[in-house]
Design an enzyme around this catalytic site. Structure first.
Site, PDB file in Angstrom:
ATOM      1  N   GLN A 161     -51.876  13.468   6.659  1.00 12.98           N
ATOM      2  CA  GLN A 161     -50.746  12.628   7.085  1.00 12.98           C
ATOM      3  C   GLN A 161     -49.790  13.449   7.943  1.00 12.98           C
ATOM      4  O   GLN A 161     -48.833  12.907   8.481  1.00 12.98           O
ATOM      5  CB  GLN A 161     -49.997  12.097   5.866  1.00 12.98           C
ATOM      6  CG  GLN A 161     -50.809  11.130   5.024  1.00 12.98           C
ATOM      7  CD  GLN A 161     -50.067  10.786   3.738  1.00 12.98           C
ATOM      8  OE1 GLN A 161     -49.114  10.024   3.736  1.00 12.98           O
ATOM      9  NE2 GLN A 161     -50.507  11.351   2.630  1.00 12.98           N
ATOM     10  N   HIS A 192     -51.279  10.032  10.862  1.00 11.92           N
ATOM     11  CA  HIS A 192     -49.964   9.635  11.381  1.00 11.92           C
ATOM     12  C   HIS A 192     -49.692  10.215  12.769  1.00 11.92           C
ATOM     13  O   HIS A 192     -48.537  10.233  13.205  1.00 11.92           O
ATOM     14  CB  HIS A 192     -48.862  10.045  10.398  1.00 11.92           C
ATOM     15  CG  HIS A 192     -48.882   9.237   9.126  1.00 11.92           C
ATOM     16  ND1 HIS A 192     -48.266   9.622   7.962  1.00 11.92           N
ATOM     17  CD2 HIS A 192     -49.478   8.046   8.846  1.00 11.92           C
ATOM     18  CE1 HIS A 192     -48.464   8.703   7.010  1.00 11.92           C
ATOM     19  NE2 HIS A 192     -49.204   7.743   7.527  1.00 11.92           N
ATOM     20  N   CYS A 228     -39.701   6.959  31.328  1.00 13.88           N
ATOM     21  CA  CYS A 228     -41.097   7.058  31.736  1.00 13.88           C
ATOM     22  C   CYS A 228     -41.184   7.139  33.264  1.00 13.88           C
ATOM     23  O   CYS A 228     -40.590   6.313  33.965  1.00 13.88           O
ATOM     24  CB  CYS A 228     -41.881   5.856  31.230  1.00 13.88           C
ATOM     25  SG  CYS A 228     -43.587   5.851  31.795  1.00 13.88           S
ATOM     26  N   GLY A 259     -50.522  17.933  -1.780  1.00 11.07           N
ATOM     27  CA  GLY A 259     -49.188  17.909  -1.190  1.00 11.07           C
ATOM     28  C   GLY A 259     -48.723  16.583  -0.629  1.00 11.07           C
ATOM     29  O   GLY A 259     -48.033  16.547   0.381  1.00 11.07           O
ATOM     30  N   THR A 260     -49.110  15.493  -1.280  1.00 13.36           N
ATOM     31  CA  THR A 260     -48.552  14.202  -0.851  1.00 13.36           C
ATOM     32  C   THR A 260     -47.942  13.488  -2.046  1.00 13.36           C
ATOM     33  O   THR A 260     -48.478  13.541  -3.153  1.00 13.36           O
ATOM     34  CB  THR A 260     -49.599  13.299  -0.152  1.00 13.36           C
ATOM     35  OG1 THR A 260     -48.997  12.037   0.143  1.00 13.36           O
ATOM     36  CG2 THR A 260     -50.861  13.091  -0.963  1.00 13.36           C
TER      37      THR A 260
END
Ligand code: OAD
Length: 261
Positions: free
Chosen positions: A109, A127, A164, A205-206
């Site tokens: 993630q 992500h 942009c 680690g989440t």
């Protein structure tokens, strides 16, 4: 669920026998490198904001300069830190399994590149990637090097995102997944396939609270594949696990590797 503060013989045997391992990582694996996790209270410059509140399309609409500067600051921070022993242990495990005809997939993630810089190949950035940017209107992708802020305690001046150059109407935003946005389908599907093909799933680690990524480990239950969590804190997922290694991944993963090497 078996709660452990060290790698016991049963877990070591499970890890030693596994030929196809699927790893799901979250912000905690990068914590020991110095990248703050999402749910810890922010310090210094950002202490009045929660990270969760900055990672949304609405926050960007309301105050593009604030969100842009926060991400540019995080990008700079990520570039300045190094992979830690947890990243390195996973890279080593992946290499060992690949050399012996098995495999270890990493789906993360995290939007940092610390797994890659530790020498691992990453199957899926669920992500996105903090170094990638795109236009809010035309979708043109733009690679921007980190700004290289000097020191991370001193506030960088809030700067607005560039316009942009292609369509001239949109703003450049980080090409990552914000709350409420869809995950990249290819990354999600590749991770589902890796979990279904695995004989061991390791969740590192989440906090396990952000869907749909948090639901992925549950696919292991379909085939009764053993689930191991590495985390110093109890999480939403802990109860579902077969083993919980309660400790920092920078210590626990190298220890796990030592027992199987
Ligand atoms: P969180 O910040 O929600 O959770 C971090 C987890 O890491 C917690 O469970 C901590 O206990 C654990 N942790 C802390 N130090 C650790 C260490 N040394 N070793 C192992 N674990 C440690 O991070 P995520 O679950 O990754 O999404 O957050 C999920 C998503 O929410 C992020 O990808 C981000 C965020 O909002 C988006 O930006 C869309």
């Amino acid at each position: 669920m078996k709660l452990l503060d060290h790698v016991d013989d049963e877990l070591a045997a499970l890890a030693r026998d596994a030929r196809h391992v699927a790893v799901l990582s979250g912000a905690g694996i990068s914590a020991e490198s110095g990248v703050p996790t999402f749910r810890e209270v922010q310090t210094g410059l950002w202490e009045q904001f929660s990270a969760e509140d900055l990672a949304t399309p609405d926050a960007f609409d309301d105050d593009p300069a604030l969100v842009w500067t926060w991400y540019r600051w995080r990008q700079s921070l990520v570039q300045a830190v190094e992979p830690n022993p947890g990243h390195l242990a996973l890279a080593r495990w992946q290499k060992q399994l690949t050399e012996t005809g098995g495999g270890l997939s990493i789906s993360t993630q995290n939007v940092d590149d610390l797994h890659e810089r530790a020498g691992a190949e990453v199957l899926a950035h669920l992500h996105g990637n903090i170094a990638a940017h795109r236009c809010t209107d035309c979708g043109a992708s733009v690679q921007l090097p980190a700004p290289g802020y000097d020191g991370f305690e001193a506030p960088p001046e809030a700067e607005g995102p560039p316009a942009c150059e292609r369509c001239a109407t949109g703003l450049i935003r980080p090409d990552i997944v914000w709350f409420g946005e869809a995950l990249p389908m290819d990354a999600f599907e590749a991770t589902m396939a890796a979990i279904r093909a695995a004989d061991l799933v390791v969740v590192v680690g989440t906090s396990g609270i952000v869907q749909p990524a948090a639901g992925l480990p549950l696919l292991a239950l379909e085939r009764g594949t053993p689930l191991v969590e590495v985390n110093p804190q109890e999480t939403e997922l802990s109860e579902t696990m077969d083993f919980v290694l309660r400790g920092p991944s920078g210590q626990m993963l190298p220890t796990l590797l030592e027992t199987i090497s």
